[in-house]
Design a protein around this motif. Structure first.
Motif, PDB file in Angstrom:
ATOM      1  N   ILE A   1      95.601  13.462 -10.147  1.00  0.00           N
ATOM      2  CA  ILE A   1      95.046  14.045 -11.367  1.00  0.00           C
ATOM      3  C   ILE A   1      93.880  13.140 -11.776  1.00  0.00           C
ATOM      4  N   LEU A   2      92.751  13.734 -12.121  1.00  0.00           N
ATOM      5  CA  LEU A   2      91.556  12.957 -12.448  1.00  0.00           C
ATOM      6  C   LEU A   2      91.072  13.275 -13.862  1.00  0.00           C
ATOM      7  N   ALA A   3      91.145  12.298 -14.753  1.00  0.00           N
ATOM      8  CA  ALA A   3      90.571  12.459 -16.091  1.00  0.00           C
ATOM      9  C   ALA A   3      89.278  11.659 -16.127  1.00  0.00           C
ATOM     10  N   ILE A   4      88.217  12.318 -16.548  1.00  0.00           N
ATOM     11  CA  ILE A   4      86.903  11.683 -16.487  1.00  0.00           C
ATOM     12  C   ILE A   4      86.126  11.937 -17.779  1.00  0.00           C
ATOM     13  N   ALA A   5      85.578  10.848 -18.330  1.00  0.00           N
ATOM     14  CA  ALA A   5      84.659  10.973 -19.465  1.00  0.00           C
ATOM     15  C   ALA A   5      83.262  10.641 -18.952  1.00  0.00           C
TER      16      ALA A   5
ATOM     17  N   GLY B   1      96.819  24.638  -7.832  1.00  0.00           N
ATOM     18  CA  GLY B   1      95.967  23.474  -8.077  1.00  0.00           C
ATOM     19  C   GLY B   1      95.118  23.635  -9.327  1.00  0.00           C
ATOM     20  N   VAL B   2      93.864  23.172  -9.262  1.00  0.00           N
ATOM     21  CA  VAL B   2      92.948  23.202 -10.411  1.00  0.00           C
ATOM     22  C   VAL B   2      92.709  24.627 -10.898  1.00  0.00           C
ATOM     23  N   GLY B   3      92.666  24.831 -12.208  1.00  0.00           N
ATOM     24  CA  GLY B   3      92.232  26.119 -12.748  1.00  0.00           C
ATOM     25  C   GLY B   3      93.156  26.752 -13.756  1.00  0.00           C
ATOM     26  N   ASP B   4      94.392  26.331 -13.808  1.00  0.00           N
ATOM     27  CA  ASP B   4      95.306  26.899 -14.813  1.00  0.00           C
ATOM     28  C   ASP B   4      95.625  25.819 -15.843  1.00  0.00           C
ATOM     29  N   ASP B   5      96.542  26.086 -16.749  1.00  0.00           N
ATOM     30  CA  ASP B   5      96.884  25.097 -17.782  1.00  0.00           C
ATOM     31  C   ASP B   5      97.589  23.888 -17.194  1.00  0.00           C
ATOM     32  N   CYS B   6      98.334  24.114 -16.134  1.00  0.00           N
ATOM     33  CA  CYS B   6      99.008  23.024 -15.420  1.00  0.00           C
ATOM     34  C   CYS B   6      98.903  23.290 -13.921  1.00  0.00           C
TER      35      CYS B   6
ATOM     36  N   GLU C   1      82.403  22.358 -19.493  1.00  0.00           N
ATOM     37  CA  GLU C   1      81.947  23.431 -18.594  1.00  0.00           C
ATOM     38  C   GLU C   1      82.922  23.697 -17.455  1.00  0.00           C
ATOM     39  N   PHE C   2      83.424  24.896 -17.400  1.00  0.00           N
ATOM     40  CA  PHE C   2      84.328  25.173 -16.291  1.00  0.00           C
ATOM     41  C   PHE C   2      83.578  25.172 -14.957  1.00  0.00           C
ATOM     42  N   SER C   3      82.267  25.518 -15.027  1.00  0.00           N
ATOM     43  CA  SER C   3      81.489  25.544 -13.774  1.00  0.00           C
ATOM     44  C   SER C   3      81.374  24.156 -13.156  1.00  0.00           C
ATOM     45  N   LEU C   4      81.323  23.121 -14.012  1.00  0.00           N
ATOM     46  CA  LEU C   4      81.278  21.740 -13.509  1.00  0.00           C
ATOM     47  C   LEU C   4      82.558  21.422 -12.736  1.00  0.00           C
ATOM     48  N   ILE C   5      83.678  21.796 -13.316  1.00  0.00           N
ATOM     49  CA  ILE C   5      84.972  21.535 -12.660  1.00  0.00           C
ATOM     50  C   ILE C   5      85.082  22.362 -11.379  1.00  0.00           C
ATOM     51  N   ALA C   6      84.643  23.620 -11.479  1.00  0.00           N
ATOM     52  CA  ALA C   6      84.712  24.498 -10.304  1.00  0.00           C
ATOM     53  C   ALA C   6      83.851  23.948  -9.175  1.00  0.00           C
TER      54      ALA C   6
ATOM     55  N   GLU D   1      95.826  15.494  -2.563  1.00  0.00           N
ATOM     56  CA  GLU D   1      95.090  16.639  -3.093  1.00  0.00           C
ATOM     57  C   GLU D   1      94.876  16.507  -4.595  1.00  0.00           C
ATOM     58  N   LEU D   2      93.644  16.754  -5.037  1.00  0.00           N
ATOM     59  CA  LEU D   2      93.335  16.760  -6.477  1.00  0.00           C
ATOM     60  C   LEU D   2      93.798  18.094  -7.053  1.00  0.00           C
ATOM     61  N   VAL D   3      94.767  18.041  -7.950  1.00  0.00           N
ATOM     62  CA  VAL D   3      95.375  19.279  -8.441  1.00  0.00           C
ATOM     63  C   VAL D   3      95.108  19.533  -9.920  1.00  0.00           C
ATOM     64  N   GLY D   4      94.386  18.619 -10.588  1.00  0.00           N
ATOM     65  CA  GLY D   4      94.105  18.861 -11.991  1.00  0.00           C
ATOM     66  C   GLY D   4      93.452  17.659 -12.624  1.00  0.00           C
ATOM     67  N   GLY D   5      93.204  17.784 -13.932  1.00  0.00           N
ATOM     68  CA  GLY D   5      92.579  16.665 -14.627  1.00  0.00           C
ATOM     69  C   GLY D   5      92.063  17.086 -15.974  1.00  0.00           C
ATOM     70  N   ASP D   6      91.118  16.319 -16.474  1.00  0.00           N
ATOM     71  CA  ASP D   6      90.482  16.634 -17.742  1.00  0.00           C
ATOM     72  C   ASP D   6      89.076  16.076 -17.687  1.00  0.00           C
ATOM     73  N   THR D   7      88.147  16.767 -18.314  1.00  0.00           N
ATOM     74  CA  THR D   7      86.746  16.347 -18.288  1.00  0.00           C
ATOM     75  C   THR D   7      86.219  16.417 -19.708  1.00  0.00           C
ATOM     76  N   THR D   8      85.596  15.322 -20.146  1.00  0.00           N
ATOM     77  CA  THR D   8      85.126  15.292 -21.520  1.00  0.00           C
ATOM     78  C   THR D   8      83.879  14.431 -21.612  1.00  0.00           C
TER      79      THR D   8
ATOM     80  N   HIS E   1      82.565  20.733  -8.726  1.00  0.00           N
ATOM     81  CA  HIS E   1      82.753  19.373  -8.210  1.00  0.00           C
ATOM     82  C   HIS E   1      84.200  19.009  -7.895  1.00  0.00           C
ATOM     83  N   PHE E   2      85.141  19.637  -8.570  1.00  0.00           N
ATOM     84  CA  PHE E   2      86.509  19.134  -8.461  1.00  0.00           C
ATOM     85  C   PHE E   2      87.522  20.172  -7.990  1.00  0.00           C
ATOM     86  N   THR E   3      87.048  21.293  -7.535  1.00  0.00           N
ATOM     87  CA  THR E   3      87.982  22.322  -7.081  1.00  0.00           C
ATOM     88  C   THR E   3      87.909  22.447  -5.559  1.00  0.00           C
TER      89      THR E   3
HETATM   90  P1  ADP Z   1      92.757  23.000 -20.712  1.00  0.00           P
HETATM   91  O1  ADP Z   1      91.824  23.175 -21.864  1.00  0.00           O
HETATM   92  O2  ADP Z   1      93.772  24.060 -20.532  1.00  0.00           O
HETATM   93  O3  ADP Z   1      93.328  21.608 -20.617  1.00  0.00           O
HETATM   94  P2  ADP Z   1      90.517  22.377 -19.061  1.00  0.00           P
HETATM   95  O4  ADP Z   1      89.330  23.205 -19.395  1.00  0.00           O
HETATM   96  O5  ADP Z   1      90.577  20.983 -19.552  1.00  0.00           O
HETATM   97  O6  ADP Z   1      91.829  23.195 -19.424  1.00  0.00           O
HETATM   98  O7  ADP Z   1      90.678  22.334 -17.478  1.00  0.00           O
HETATM   99  C1  ADP Z   1      90.663  23.512 -16.743  1.00  0.00           C
HETATM  100  C2  ADP Z   1      91.290  23.248 -15.384  1.00  0.00           C
HETATM  101  O8  ADP Z   1      90.500  22.320 -14.676  1.00  0.00           O
HETATM  102  C3  ADP Z   1      92.698  22.660 -15.464  1.00  0.00           C
HETATM  103  O9  ADP Z   1      93.444  23.178 -14.375  1.00  0.00           O
HETATM  104  C4  ADP Z   1      92.454  21.183 -15.269  1.00  0.00           C
HETATM  105  O10 ADP Z   1      93.578  20.558 -14.690  1.00  0.00           O
HETATM  106  C5  ADP Z   1      91.263  21.172 -14.339  1.00  0.00           C
HETATM  107  N1  ADP Z   1      90.387  20.003 -14.490  1.00  0.00           N
HETATM  108  C6  ADP Z   1      89.679  19.625 -15.564  1.00  0.00           C
HETATM  109  N2  ADP Z   1      88.953  18.523 -15.321  1.00  0.00           N
HETATM  110  C7  ADP Z   1      89.220  18.159 -14.053  1.00  0.00           C
HETATM  111  C8  ADP Z   1      88.796  17.107 -13.198  1.00  0.00           C
HETATM  112  N3  ADP Z   1      87.937  16.156 -13.610  1.00  0.00           N
HETATM  113  N4  ADP Z   1      89.300  17.066 -11.952  1.00  0.00           N
HETATM  114  C9  ADP Z   1      90.174  17.999 -11.538  1.00  0.00           C
HETATM  115  N5  ADP Z   1      90.592  19.027 -12.270  1.00  0.00           N
HETATM  116  C10 ADP Z   1      90.125  19.120 -13.514  1.00  0.00           C
END
Ligand code: ADP
Ligand code: MG
Length: 317
Positions: free
Chosen positions: A81-85, A20-25, A2-7, A111-118, A9-11
């Motif tokens: 960068i925060l990767a979270i399962a 920062g957060v929201g693009d591919d990198c 869910e992009f709304s979750l990232i938006a 600053e938190l600038v990106g990550g992955d959520t799964t 909690h983590f943006t």
């Molecule tokens: P993609 O499929 O291109 O990897 P994602 O949907 O995984 O994109 O992530 C969308 C954006 O949100 C990216 O900029 C990513 O870095 C950011 N993001 C995802 N999860 C987190 C997180 N847990 N904390 C901070 N940023 C996150």
């Protein structure tokens, strides 16, 4: 996820990043002339924290252990960068986790600038980036024979708290309350690491216990060390449990303190005290680096102490 979750909690605003957060990198512009210090640490449920632990505490600690690595290099924190399962989208849990995470992040200007959520078993993997002037990083391989060995703060508190939580040590509740914060809310020594640039010959953060982590410095630097048990800094409450073998073990070989252990020439003693005062943290001299390999600990009676605990046994004479 869910992009709304990232938006939600983590943006956050990231004025220190190009994007920062929201693009591919994320897009980052390191300060010209600085070196990047980069490190990752993973935290797994059941191994590094338990499901009952407070989510705000988990947010704090997951970032704190990473900031501690930057501190141990003398790096200025910049980006994370925060990767979270997550097993499920639990809004209350995420809100509290983010509160603990960002409170500490804001304290250190990272600053938190990106990550992955799964979806999956609760797992956190954080990567931090910091900056350090070329040649000034505090490395493990620079200890010199004759150096003083120093540690920041107090030793053994976090390990004692864990022993208490796991039922390996009985503690009065008032005593436990004095050591539990060290386990759940460790303080990364970022300002001290930066203040030690150009002063310390080597440094490491104590995550696995003093003997094991100092052992890494010795190994990488090709030297040995002599420590005085009576010089080790510990809270009075930790001292009051030293008649228990498990407490002595916590001080020498317990993990999770996230204090800095560093070495410096004896000529730098005044400068080190001044640096520690600037960083508002206590530092204590606990021993010397020796030409001879091996790590010996002298007890209060002047006799060597013998330890066979993991993390120490490969140094036993
Ligand atoms: P993609 O499929 O291109 O990897 P994602 O949907 O995984 O994109 O992530 C969308 C954006 O949100 C990216 O900029 C990513 O870095 C950011 N993001 C995802 N999860 C987190 C997180 N847990 N904390 C901070 N940023 C996150
Ligand atoms: Mg992704």
């Amino acid at each position: 996820m869910e992009f709304s979750l990232i938006a939600k909690h983590f943006t956050r605003a990231t004025p220190g990043a190009v994007l920062g957060v929201g693009d591919d990198c994320a897009l980052l512009a390191p300060t010209p002339g600085m070196q990047l210090a980069v490190s990752s640490d993973m935290l797994l449920e059941g191994r590094h924290f338990s499901p009952q632990d407070s989510p705000a505490g988990i947010g704090h600690k997951s970032l704190a252990v990473n900031l501690s690595d930057l501190a141990a290099m003398g790096a200025t924190p910049r980006w994370a960068i925060l990767a979270i399962a997550l097993p499920e989208e639990n809004d209350a849990w995420l809100t509290a986790f983010a509160r603990g995470f960002f409170r500490l992040a804001d304290l250190h200007g990272i600053e938190l600038v990106g990550g992955d959520t799964t979806r999956g078993t609760l797992t956190l993997s954080i990567t931090v980036m910091g900056e350090v002037p070329p040649g000034q990083a505090l490395r493990r391989d620079g200890a010199q024979a004759g150096d003083d060995i120093w540690v920041s703060g107090m030793l053994g508190s976090a390990a004692l708290a864990l022993a208490y939580r796991q039922g390996r040590l009985f503690m009065e509740q008032v005593d436990a309350a004095r050591v539990l914060p060290a386990l759940y809310l460790p303080t990364p020594r970022v300002a001290l690491g930066i203040a030690l640039r150009g002063l310390a010959n080597s440094a490491i953060d104590i995550s696995d216990g003093l003997l094991a982590d100092l052992g890494h410095i010795l190994e990488r630097s090709g030297v040995g060390a002599r420590l005085e048990f009576s010089a080790l800094p510990m809270l009075p409450v930790v001292q009051s449990y030293l008649h228990e073998a498990v407490a002595r073990d916590c001080v020498l070989a317990g993990g999770d303190d996230y204090e800095l252990c560093f070495t410096a020439p004896t000529s730098q003693r005044d400068a080190i005290h001044a640096a520690a005062a600037r960083a508002e943290v206590a530092v204590t001299r606990i021993g010397q680096i020796t030409v001879e390999a091996g790590l010996s600990v002298t007890g209060a009676d002047g006799q060597p102490l013998l330890y066979d605990r993991t993390g120490y046994d490969h140094f036993a004479a």
